[in-house]
Design an enzyme around this catalytic site. Structure first.
Site, PDB file in Angstrom:
ATOM      1  N   ASP A  56       0.816  -1.218   0.000  1.00 12.34           N
ATOM      2  CA  ASP A  56       0.000   0.000   0.000  1.00 12.34           C
ATOM      3  C   ASP A  56       0.856   1.278   0.000  1.00 12.34           C
ATOM      4  OD1 ASP A  56      -2.452   1.367   0.051  1.00 12.34           O
ATOM      5  OD2 ASP A  56      -3.247   0.178   1.701  1.00 12.34           O
TER       6      ASP A  56
ATOM      7  N   ASP B  18      -9.580   3.612  -3.486  1.00  7.48           N
ATOM      8  CA  ASP B  18     -10.329   2.402  -3.114  1.00  7.48           C
ATOM      9  C   ASP B  18     -11.763   2.413  -3.646  1.00  7.48           C
ATOM     10  OD1 ASP B  18      -8.116   1.647  -1.699  1.00  7.48           O
ATOM     11  OD2 ASP B  18      -9.156   1.384   0.212  1.00  7.48           O
TER      12      ASP B  18
END
Lengths: 414, 414, 414, 414
Positions: A149, A209
C-alpha cells in the site's frame, strides 16, 4: 451492463509477456482478501474460516487460490532485537507461519499486506526502509503474495522516478528471497504505474479504493481521470473505476495487470444486475479477481455471479488482452452507454455494453465498431453469439443466441 | 484537407540551425520503416525486398533514402561475453552488417531501432544502461539512423531533466562513435521534447503512435493535447495528430524536427482524399516522411501520393519552417475547419485548408490571415496560386490556378 | 481600455522590499531594447543611434535609462583560450567596452543579453555552465543590466527547484562581480518564477514573447494561463498577457517585478487607442517599461504615449504595488470588460477599465469594487478623479474630471 | 449555511492516530493569532492584552489556549555571534522569554511564527537553513506552537518529496528540543501536504490565506481546487475554502488536521449569519479554531458565535473525523447548496446544509444521504435532532427540534 457475449472469428494474437521477474500472474490473480468485508477486525480464525469456505464452496475449482490477509495483522511494533515484523499475538496466537502452513495444506496460497511508508493505512508499522527484513520474513513465513500500500509515504511521490524507486525496492527484496511472491502494488495510480511498473509488479492499482456502490459521485474520490490524479482518495464508485480503466488497458498484459480493486460482490451496496456488471467488467478488463465479501455466508445469487465459469474464462484467457472501450455516448436520461470489445485466444472475441443511465436502453451494436481493431475482413463476417449470463442446455453459462452479421440490437436494463 | 497551394511573394527568412551534433536532417528525413505494415513479422528478406522496391519504384529520386528496421530484429538476449546486441539468427541469417552492406550497395541508408528502457515495446532487450556498447555496435554494423523508443523506461520520466538525461545518454554515445547516425527520438512527447531535445536529437515524436484512421477518437490515445500529456498511448487518429502538432511547430527547424509518426498511406484505413491530406499536412508541418506501407505492393494511387514532387519539395524546403495554424473554427456539422500557412525560401509560401467535418465546405481565405506573420505589405499584394494536387500542362504536380489579391474562396470536399 | 484615472484618499501602504541583492529596480526598470524592432539585425550603430535618440527625444527625463542590446551580438564562438564571451567584430568593430563607455557618457546605462542554455534563442553561444566568466566579462565591459533567456536549456526545468538553481547560478555570479547589474530573468514563467525568483532576480518574464497585436489568439502561445504553463511559446497578444498577469501581481514589489515583456508601441500592429491601453496596463501592473520600437523614427502619437508623465508616475510610484483585477465580465458582443484598481503612495489610487469586446461599452464603476481591499470607510468617501489621458489646463497629462462618490459611469470605446 | 444539527444513532468509530511525534493536537488546536487583525503592527502589549482578554472573556473555558504571535516580531537580523533569532527590542523590550512566561502565568500557551524560506512573508529573516538554532531558541523561550510559513522558499517545491524535506527539517528540529511544540505547517497546500505531512505536522494549511468575505471571487486566489494548485495566493473567500476542503477531509485525523486558516469572525467583512456559517463549517471540518479578531474589543454577537459550546464540542469531538460533503447542487439563482455529514463519538452525528446562493432555500434532507457511509440500517432509524444555533430551555446551545425518520425539510436563509 446487462449483457456480455462471445463471438467466434479468425485471427491470432501477439502479446508481450513482461513482468516482475517471478513468473507469476500469467493470467490475473484470483482469490479472497479480508479488507472489504472485515476491515481491521481480523484474526487467524477469520482467515482460516474464509480459506475453508473457499474450499467448501468449490471456489478453488474456479481459480480462486490466494487467501490474502490485509491490514491490521500487526503487533504494536517490530521485534526490538531483529527489526523483523511481528504479528499481533492476540489475533494470531499460533503465528503467521502456522497460518500459512494451514492455508497451504488446504491447497491454497497465502497473501500478506504491508505499506511502502512509515505506517500502514491502518496505522501499523510500514515497510519503508525495512524492505529486506520484511521480504525475508514473509518468505520464511511462506507468503506467496504481497499487497503493498501507499499510506504515510513521507512525500516519496511526484515523479514516476520517485514512485518507481520506492516500489522497486520491495520488488527487488522479494525477488532476492528466492521465493516466488506475487507483488500486488497499491499506489492508487500515483505517477502512472501503468507507465513504469511493468517490470517490478504483477499488478498495480489504478485508482483510489472502491466503494460498494454503482455510480454515486463522492468528493473523497475527486479526480475525473486517473491520469495524473494527485488525490486518488477512496469511495470510488464501481462504474467510475470502469471509466478510469478505459485509457490504461493498453498497458496491461500477462504478468502485469491493471488492478481495479477488490470485488464488492455480496457486500450489499449494489443490486444483482449491478454486481453482474461489476464481475463482467472486471473480467474483460483483466483485473485481478479478488473476492471481498464474507464467503462463509453467501447468498446463492452471490455464489452464482462469482462462479460464472464463462466470465472467469475470459478473465483468465491466455491472450491477456484487456477489452477496449470502442465508443462512449451520453444517454438522454443521464449517464452513459459504452461498447467494450476484446480479443481472446483461438479467434474468439468478447464484447460488452455498459449502461449507466437510469433507463432501459436498446442499442445497435455495429460489428464495424466491435472489430474496429481487426479491420474490415472481420467486420463483415458472420459470428455465433453467446450470452455469458444465460445458461446453455447443459446448465453451463454461455448460451448461444444465434448467428449475426453486420450487427445486432441489444437491450440493456437498468 | 483537399487543397494545398503555393504563393509567390517578396520576403526572406531566418532560421536558426541547431541540432544534435551530427550535421544530419537539415531537411526532414525520408525513408521507409517496417513497423506500420509488418510489425514484429520482419526478416532480412522483408527489408531487402522493401529496399529493392524503393529503388525499383524510383522512390530514391524523390528523396526516400532511409530503410529502417523497427522492433523485433533481436535475438533473445545480448551476447553473454561482450554484452553487445545480437540479431535474431533465424530472421537475419547473414547478420546485420551484411544487411546494412547490401542496403548501402543499393545507394540507400540503413536504420535500426532500440528503446531507452529495459525492454523494447515488443519485449526485446532494451538499451537503457547499454548505450555505449549498442551505439558502438550500430556503428560497426554501418547503421545510419536510430529510432529510439520509450517502453519499459523504469520510471525515468516526469521532468524534462529526467527525460533529457536518458535520451542524451544515447545521443552522446552515438556521437562518440564518430559515425554520423541520425537520432530519431521516440519518447511520445513526454516531458516536452520540443523544449529540451533540440541539441540531442534530429527529430522527436510528439504523440502516441498513429492509427490508420482519419479522425476517430480512441480511448487509447486519451490526451486532448500533447502539452503535458501523461499517457500518450497509441491509436491516435491522423487528424488528431495534426491538432497535436499545431502549438509545437514553433520549436522545430533544420536538424531538429517534430515527428508526427510514420505514414499510413497505402495501409487501407483511409480514403484517397484522406491520404492526400495526410501527406500534405505531414509535408507542411515538416514531419519526417517515413513510409509505412508495403512498398513491394502498392496501388497507383498510393504511388501517386507519395511521389508528389511539389508536396515533397515543400517538406524539403531549405527554410525548414513548419506551417502554423492561423485559425481553427468549428463546423456546424461537427469537426473543424482550419487554415495553415507557412513560409518557404525565395519568397514563396504555402497554405492549406483542413476540413474534418463530414460535409463539403466552401471557405473564404483572407490573405490577411495567410500573411498575418508577414505583415500588411504582404497581405495586400497579388499572388499566383498553384494547386499542388493538380498537374500542370507538362504533367508535373502544381498547376497554376490564377492570380489572387485580398483572398479567395476554396471548396473542400469530404 | 480607454480610461485611466487617479483618486485621492486617506491610507498608507506597507510593502516588503526584497530582491536580488543588488539594490536595483526599486521601481520597475525603464529603457529601450533592440529586439522587438531590429531582431538579430543589430550593430554598434543601431545601438548608439537609439541611445542618441533617447537623449535627443528627452526620454531620459521620463525615466528611460537602460539601452539594452538583445540577442545576436555574439561572435561565432567564445575565446578559444579564456572561454570568455566575444562580440561579433563586424557588428561591433570597437568592442563592447567601447560601446558601453559611449552609452555611459550619454548618461545612460547599458544592458546585454544572454541565455541560461547551451545556445541563445538566436543560436549564439549561451551561458549555461559559463556563468562566472560571462558575469565577470560583463562587469569588465561596464554592463549594468542582463536579460537572461531560456532557450536550449538542456531540460533543466520541470520543478521550481531545477529552474531556480539554473537562474540562481547567474544571479550569484553577477553579485560576485561587485558591480550592480540588474538581473532581468526571462524564463517565460516556467515553473512559476513569481514563486521562487524574488531573491534572485529584479524582474522575471511571466509568459511567452509578446506579439504586436491587441487580442488575436495564436496557437504558438497556447496556454490559457501562465500558472503551470508547459509551453509559453511566443506570439502572445497584448491583452492575453494582461489576462496572464492578473493572478501574479500579488507576487511583485520593489526590486522584484513581473515583466509583461517589452513594449510594442510604435511598431504598427495596434491602433493608437490600443497602444494607450498597452502602456496604461503595463504601467499599473508595474511591468518594466522597455521600449521596443525604432526610437530614431517615431510618430508624434508614439512619442505622446510613451511620455505620458502621469502614467509613468504610476508605474514608478514608490509603493510598488501592482493593480489587481477587481472583476472580469464577459461582454455580450464577445471579449471582456474588467476593472483594475491599485494603491499608490500618499493615499492616492488608480483604477482602469479594460474593454476587449468589439463594441463601445458604458460601464458602471462602483467604488465598493475599486476600494474593496481598503474596506468600507474608503468605499463611501468622495474622491477627485483625474483622467490620465487628458491634459490639464497647464498642458500636463491628468485632467481633473470632477468629484465622485459611490461610483461613476465610464464609456470605453473600441 | 444557516443550520447545523446533531443526530443520535448507534455506531462506533475507528480512527488512526498518527501525527508529528509530539502527542499534541489530539483534537484541533484552539487559540488566537495576531495576524488577521493586527498584521505586522504588533508588540508585547498587543499580545499581552489579547491574552488578558482571552482570560477575561472566559474563552479559555471553551478551549482557546494558544496565544500566537505571527509575523513581524523580529529584529532586523539574527544575532551576529550565535546566529540565533532575535526579537525586535522596541516592540518587545522585555524579550520573548519574558512574554512567554507571562502568558504561561495566565494559564495559556504561547505560539510563534517563522517561515521555511530565506525571509518571512513580511520580509523578516526566515528559518530555512537555521532550523536547529531556531527550534532550540524557541524551546528556550518556552514556545509551545510554531506556525511555519512558505514565502521566499528558494524554489524548494514542486514535488511532495521536495516540500516534505523542507518542512520535515523543522519538524525534526522541534522534536529534537525535547519540548512538545505544536507544528502548524503553512505551505498553502503546495504539493499536497494532506498526502505527505501526517507524520511531520499537527496541522497543515490547505489553501492561500483567507479573506474576510463570504464568497467573492478574487484573482489573487486563482485556483479552482487545492489539488495540484500552483498558485495558492491569498484573498480566498471563506466559502471557497470550504469548497477546497471537501476532498481533503479524508486525510485528517487526531494529531494531523487540515487547517482552513484563521477565523475572521468579528473582523467585519461578513454578516452575523455568514460568520455563523464560518464557525460551523470550520468546526465540522475539524479545522483548528484560531481567532483572528481583536478580542479586547468584541461585540456580543461575535462573542456569542465563538463561544457556542455545542459547535465547539463537535470540533473537539474525540472521533476526530471531518464531515464529508454528501452532495452539492447548483441553485437556480446562482451559488450552490450542499449537504455535509460527519460522525461523532457515542453514536452521534452532525449534518449541515450550506447555501451560497443569494436566495432563501428550502431543502429536503434525506437520511439516506446523511447516513450514506453508515449504511441502510442507519438510514431508516429515527433520530432526535438538535439545532446547535438555538438555545435549549437551560440556556445552552443545542435545542431539540423533534424526532425525524427518513428525512426532513430545512429552510436556509441568505
Amino acid at each position: 451492463m446487462r449483457l456480455i457475449t462471445s463471438l467466434v472469428a479468425l485471427t491470432s494474437l501477439y502479446t508481450a509477456v513482461l513482468a516482475a521477474d517471478n513468473g507469476l500472474a500469467v493470467t490475473p490473480q484470483m482469490g479472497w482478501n479480508t479488507w472489504n468485508h472485515f476491515g481491521c477486525d481480523i484474526s487467524e480464525d477469520t482467515i482460516l474460516s474464509a480459506a475453508s469456505a473457499l474450499v467448501a464452496n468449490n471456489l478453488t475449482q474456479f481459480g480462486y487460490e490466494y487467501v490474502i490477509m490485509d491490514d491490521c495483522w500487526h503487533a504494536p511494533s517490530r521485534d526490538n532485537q531483529t527489526g523483523a515484523p511481528v504479528a499481533d499475538p492476540a489475533k494470531f496466537p499460533n503465528g503467521i507461519k502456522d497460518l500459512s502452513d494451514k492455508i497451504h495444506a488446504m491447497g491454497l496460497k497465502f497473501g500478506i499486506y504491508s505499506d511502502a511508508g512509515t505506517y500502514t493505512c491502518g496505522g501499523r508499522f510500514g515497510s519503508l526502509g525495512h524492505e529486506q527484513i520484511d521480504a525475508q520474513t514473509y518468505a520464511e513465513w511462506g507468503v506467496d503474495y504481497l499487497k503493498y500500500d501507499n499510506c504515510y509515504n513521507e512525500g516519496l511521490s511526484g515523479t514516476p522516478q520517485i514512485s518507481h524507486e520506492r516500489y522497486a525496492n520491495m520488488s527487488q527484496a522479494l525477488n532476492a528471497t528466492g521465493r516466488p511472491i506475487l507483488f500486488s502494488m497499491c499506489n492508487w495510480g500515483e505517477d502512472g504505474p501503468w507507465n513504469f511498473a511493468q517490470n517490478i509488479a504483477n499488478s498495480w492499482r489504478i485508482s483510489g479504493d472502491i466503494m460498494d456502490n454503482f455510480d454515486r459521485f463522492d468528493d473523497r474520490c475527486p479526480c475525473t481521470s486517473v491520469i495524473d490524479c494527485k488525490l486518488p482518495g477512496f469511495h470510488c464508485a464501481m462504474s467510475r473505476i470502469i471509466d478510469f480503466a478505459a485509457p490504461v488497458g493498453q498497458k496491461a498484459g500477462p504478468g502485469h495487470w491493471n488492478d481495479l480493486d477488490m470485488l464488492e460482490i455480496g457486500n450489499g451496496g449494489m443490486t444483482f444486475d449491478e454486481y453482474v456488471t461489476h464481475f463482467s467488467m472486471w473480467s474483460i478488463l483483466k483485473s485481478p479477481l479478488i473476492l471481498g465479501n464474507d464467503i462463509t455466508n453467501m447468498t446463492n445469487e452471490t455464489l452464482a455471479i462469482i462462479t460464472n465459469e464463462a466470465v472467469i474464462a475470459i478473465n483468465q484467457d491466455a491472450a491477456g488482452s484487456p477489452a477496449n472501450r470502442m465508443w462512449k455516448r451520453s444517454a438522454s436520461e443521464g449517464g452513459d452507454l459504452s461498447l467494450w470489445a476484446g480479443s481472446l485466444v483461438n479467434n474468439t472475441f468478447v464484447f460488452a455494453l455498459l449502461n449507466t443511465s437510469p433507463a432501459e436502453q436498446t442499442v445497435g451494436v455495429d460489428l464495424a465498431d466491435v472489430f474496429f481493431d481487426q479491420g474490415k475482413s472481420y467486420q463483415t463476417q458472420a459470428y455465433e453469439v453467446f450470452d455469458l449470463w444465460q445458461k446453455d442446455g447443459a446448465g453451463s453459462w454461455g448460451k448461444s443466441i444465434g448467428i449475426i452479421q453486420g450487427g445486432m440490437n441489444v437491450t440493456i436494463g437498468v
